[in-house]
Design an enzyme around this catalytic site. Structure first.
Site, PDB file in Angstrom:
ATOM      1  N   PRO A 163       0.894  -1.182   0.020  1.00  0.00           N
ATOM      2  CA  PRO A 163       0.257   0.065   0.131  1.00  0.00           C
ATOM      3  C   PRO A 163       0.610   1.249   0.108  1.00  0.00           C
ATOM      4  O   PRO A 163       0.135   2.232  -0.297  1.00  0.00           O
ATOM      5  CB  PRO A 163      -0.842  -0.044   1.361  1.00  0.00           C
ATOM      6  N   GLU A 164       1.961   1.215   0.181  1.00  0.00           N
ATOM      7  CA  GLU A 164       2.936   2.290   0.354  1.00  0.00           C
ATOM      8  C   GLU A 164       2.901   3.211  -1.023  1.00  0.00           C
ATOM      9  O   GLU A 164       3.314   2.616  -2.260  1.00  0.00           O
ATOM     10  CB  GLU A 164       4.215   2.191   0.905  1.00  0.00           C
ATOM     11  N   GLY A 165       3.142   4.770  -1.098  1.00  0.00           N
ATOM     12  CA  GLY A 165       3.016   5.178  -2.367  1.00  0.00           C
ATOM     13  C   GLY A 165       4.391   5.391  -2.595  1.00  0.00           C
ATOM     14  O   GLY A 165       5.443   4.982  -2.380  1.00  0.00           O
ATOM     15  N   ASN A 211       6.030   8.315  -3.143  1.00  0.00           N
ATOM     16  CA  ASN A 211       7.321   9.113  -2.476  1.00  0.00           C
ATOM     17  C   ASN A 211       7.746   8.615  -1.100  1.00  0.00           C
ATOM     18  O   ASN A 211       8.946   8.801  -0.903  1.00  0.00           O
ATOM     19  CB  ASN A 211       6.458  10.529  -2.339  1.00  0.00           C
ATOM     20  N   HIS A 264       0.862  22.270  -3.528  1.00  0.00           N
ATOM     21  CA  HIS A 264       0.381  20.816  -3.541  1.00  0.00           C
ATOM     22  C   HIS A 264      -0.538  20.632  -2.829  1.00  0.00           C
ATOM     23  O   HIS A 264      -0.483  20.715  -1.486  1.00  0.00           O
ATOM     24  CB  HIS A 264       1.399  20.053  -3.215  1.00  0.00           C
ATOM     25  N   ASP A 278       4.425  17.545 -11.940  1.00  0.00           N
ATOM     26  CA  ASP A 278       3.918  18.520 -10.898  1.00  0.00           C
ATOM     27  C   ASP A 278       4.883  18.773  -9.971  1.00  0.00           C
ATOM     28  O   ASP A 278       4.908  19.982  -9.661  1.00  0.00           O
ATOM     29  CB  ASP A 278       2.814  17.587 -10.356  1.00  0.00           C
ATOM     30  N   THR A 337       4.111  12.923   2.032  1.00  0.00           N
ATOM     31  CA  THR A 337       5.333  12.726   1.732  1.00  0.00           C
ATOM     32  C   THR A 337       5.657  13.366   0.032  1.00  0.00           C
ATOM     33  O   THR A 337       6.808  13.736  -0.203  1.00  0.00           O
ATOM     34  CB  THR A 337       5.851  11.184   1.519  1.00  0.00           C
TER      35      THR A 337
HETATM   36  N1  GTP Z   1       0.080  14.183 -10.511  1.00  0.00           N
HETATM   37  C1  GTP Z   1      -0.038  14.282  -8.992  1.00  0.00           C
HETATM   38  N2  GTP Z   1      -0.424  13.094  -8.545  1.00  0.00           N
HETATM   39  C2  GTP Z   1      -0.563  13.192  -6.928  1.00  0.00           C
HETATM   40  C3  GTP Z   1      -0.482  14.386  -6.505  1.00  0.00           C
HETATM   41  N3  GTP Z   1      -0.868  14.163  -5.372  1.00  0.00           N
HETATM   42  C4  GTP Z   1      -0.758  13.063  -5.139  1.00  0.00           C
HETATM   43  N4  GTP Z   1      -0.667  12.565  -6.229  1.00  0.00           N
HETATM   44  C5  GTP Z   1      -0.739  10.733  -6.284  1.00  0.00           C
HETATM   45  O1  GTP Z   1      -0.857  10.239  -5.181  1.00  0.00           O
HETATM   46  C6  GTP Z   1       0.069   9.599  -4.710  1.00  0.00           C
HETATM   47  C7  GTP Z   1       0.343  10.206  -3.472  1.00  0.00           C
HETATM   48  O2  GTP Z   1       0.947   9.193  -2.521  1.00  0.00           O
HETATM   49  P1  GTP Z   1       2.371   9.322  -2.027  1.00  0.00           P
HETATM   50  O3  GTP Z   1       3.363   9.431  -3.170  1.00  0.00           O
HETATM   51  O4  GTP Z   1       2.702   8.028  -0.997  1.00  0.00           O
HETATM   52  O5  GTP Z   1       2.447  10.636  -1.203  1.00  0.00           O
HETATM   53  P2  GTP Z   1       1.445  11.264   0.027  1.00  0.00           P
HETATM   54  O6  GTP Z   1       0.480  12.275  -0.705  1.00  0.00           O
HETATM   55  O7  GTP Z   1       2.549  11.888   1.070  1.00  0.00           O
HETATM   56  O8  GTP Z   1       0.713   9.896   0.629  1.00  0.00           O
HETATM   57  P3  GTP Z   1       1.155   9.079   1.985  1.00  0.00           P
HETATM   58  O9  GTP Z   1       2.814   8.531   1.394  1.00  0.00           O
HETATM   59  O10 GTP Z   1       0.187   8.010   2.190  1.00  0.00           O
HETATM   60  O11 GTP Z   1       1.443   9.833   3.070  1.00  0.00           O
HETATM   61  C8  GTP Z   1       1.384  10.158  -5.629  1.00  0.00           C
HETATM   62  O12 GTP Z   1       2.376   9.319  -5.797  1.00  0.00           O
HETATM   63  C9  GTP Z   1       0.697  10.482  -6.995  1.00  0.00           C
HETATM   64  O13 GTP Z   1       0.619   9.100  -7.728  1.00  0.00           O
HETATM   65  C10 GTP Z   1      -0.522  15.700  -7.416  1.00  0.00           C
HETATM   66  O14 GTP Z   1      -0.386  16.863  -6.836  1.00  0.00           O
HETATM   67  N5  GTP Z   1      -0.102  15.514  -8.493  1.00  0.00           N
END
Ligand code: GTP
Ligand code: NAG
Ligand code: NAG
Ligand code: NAG
Length: 423
Positions: free
Chosen positions: A46-48, A50, A286, A365, A382
């Site tokens: 589940p980790e994204g 970033n 953001h 972005d 993140t």
């Molecule tokens: N293109 C774009 N994608 C975004 C944006 N915000 C979030 N996302 C998408 O959603 C994901 C967000 O998950 P993370 O990368 O883990 O970053 P986070 O917003 O800190 O989420 P957590 O790690 O769960 O705290 C990103 O990797 C993108 O795929 C944005 O402003 N632009």
């Protein structure tokens, strides 16, 4: 005759030597070496994107420790894919090599890394000798006292690998269905990444080792010199930076020369003075939505609240343009456009999205936000943190970077920490 004989001897020796090389050595990252060892890793599904970039820093640090101790370890980059947030329909988002998002030569100037497919080729097949599934201790911290430790333990959670008919372990290996592991065991680990070094050196002798659930390990030294070296080496792929730069020039009247954000292709030479970057004449935002608002978090604003803050920042900093990076859904986007008709967003065509993928769009972005005169992000995202770091590398005044939105009813709205770059 003597000359001839010694020539012959030399040839035989050379042949024996070549034979030896063939058996025991390989070429990796263009260096011939013997007894090469490979460190692979993966992160909790589940980790994204970033947080995964953050885990890379921890693994690079571990590899540096292992190499300092004399062994020739190489880090194998886990292909990108199957991320929860990457849901753009009809595009193929699996087995994506790191080279699509990052500059490999830049990564390699920090620590030896190879793509997973290169590993398969060098290794002679899709086999991983040993998988170590990292986990915490079942008993938690004993006596509430924190200590660093690592031990082989029974698996706590259900193992995500299962044995096939040949006795190999099958599981999720980044979508490479042919890949299998020879052995899987669980390790309880509590501590920084380099506590794994003695285990990898002394307890395990096989060539390729994969650490699964690598996020279990902590940073060796968060925001120290080594952290920043690795972070600086994570240069975005050039084609993504160019798309971001073209967009800045076309829609935001922003160019590196005028904005004092000239970037060096070689990160080891990039050392911008703190406060030297001016940034383009726009507010960078953001605005994280989706799962951040579903949980009704107190520290995330309503759209109205966010727009009010943006307008006040634009007035204060005399900026008439705002660039918004967001993962908002269609409905929220419509509302946002109504509230802020002149906002600027990077919206690729379907064809471009197929090429860039969700990860590439996220990077563009971030790149555009990183070049804004003033930036404001979302609390504990993140995604926002990685923008902070990018701006720190470019040399922005911290006042223009470490800002976040406050929730509409949030009482104490603590602002993000300034992590000063260390060279
Ligand atoms: N293109 C774009 N994608 C975004 C944006 N915000 C979030 N996302 C998408 O959603 C994901 C967000 O998950 P993370 O990368 O883990 O970053 P986070 O917003 O800190 O989420 P957590 O790690 O769960 O705290 C990103 O990797 C993108 O795929 C944005 O402003 N632009
Ligand atoms: C590694 O080997 C040492 C010495 O044999 C042993 O005490 C230790 O428990 C082992 N550690 C792990 C994680 O297997
Ligand atoms: C699997 O790995 C563990 C830990 O290194 C080791 O103790 C065990 O003997 C290995 N099993 C096989 C079948 O090689
Ligand atoms: C772009 O910025 C420059 C320098 O600040 C300014 O002179 C110029 O008028 C701007 N162009 C537009 C189209 O806003």
């Amino acid at each position: 005759l003597l000359v001839k004989a010694s020539y012959c001897l030399l040839l035989i020796c050379a042949q024996l030597w070549l034979h030896y090389l063939h058996e025991n050595c390989s070429f990796s990252t263009h260096v011939l070496s013997c007894d090469i060892r490979y460190l692979l890793y993966d992160v909790n599904p589940p980790e994204g994107f970033n947080l995964r970039r953050d885990v890379y820093i921890r693994m690079a640090s571990l590899v540096k420790t292992l190499r300092k101790n004399g062994d020739d370890w190489v880090l194998v980059l886990p292909p990108w894919g199957r991320l929860y947030h990457w849901q753009s329909p009809n595009i193929h988002q699996i087995r994506i090599p790191w080279g699509e998002f990052f500059s490999l030569t830049s990564l390699q100037a920090n620590v030896p890394v190879i793509e997973y497919e290169e590993f398969i080729a060098e290794n002679g097949g899709p086999f991983i000798d040993q998988v170590l599934v990292l986990q915490n201790y079942a008993e938690g911290w004993t006596d509430g006292k924190w200590e660093e430790k690592v031990d082989e333990r029974p698996c706590i959670e259900k193992l995500m690998y299962s044995k096939d008919k040949q006795g190999y372990y099958r599981g999720w290996f980044w979508g490479y269905e042919q890949t299998r592991a020879r052995n899987v065991t669980c390790i309880s680990a509590q501590g920084h990444a380099s506590i794994m070094a003695p285990v990898l050196q002394n307890n395990i002798t096989v060539t390729s080792v994969m650490l699964d659930r690598a996020e279990t390990l902590l940073h060796d030294h968060y925001a120290g010199k080594d952290y920043w070296d690795t972070r600086r080496s994570m240069v975005f792929a050039k084609h993504l930076r160019l798309i971001g730069d073209d967009f800045r020039a076309k829609y935001l009247n922003s160019t590196d020369d005028r904005d004092h954000t000239v970037y060096s292709e070689d990160w080891t030479r990039m050392k911008a003075k703190l406060g030297s970057a001016k940034g383009g004449p726009y507010l960078g935002v953001h605005l994280r939505r989706k799962d951040f608002i579903w949980g009704h978090r107190e520290d995330v604003p309503s759209l109205k609240g966010a727009v009010k803050k943006m307008r006040s920042l634009m007035r204060k900093h005399k900026l008439d343009k705002v660039f918004i990076a967001t993962d908002a859904d269609e409905e929220e986007l419509k509302e946002l456009k109504k509230l802020l008709p002149d906002m600027v967003r990077f919206e690729p065509s379907i064809e471009d999205l197929e090429l860039l993928k969700d990860g590439g769009v996220a990077i563009i972005d971030q790149w555009i936000c990183a070049h804004a005169r003033f930036f404001i992000g979302t609390s504990v995202s993140t995604f926002s943190f990685r923008i902070h770091e990018e701006r720190e590398i470019l040399g922005f005044d911290p006042k223009t970077t470490y800002n976040r939105f406050c929730g509409d009813t949030e009482k104490e709205c603590e602002q993000p920490t300034h992590w000063k770059i260390v060279y």
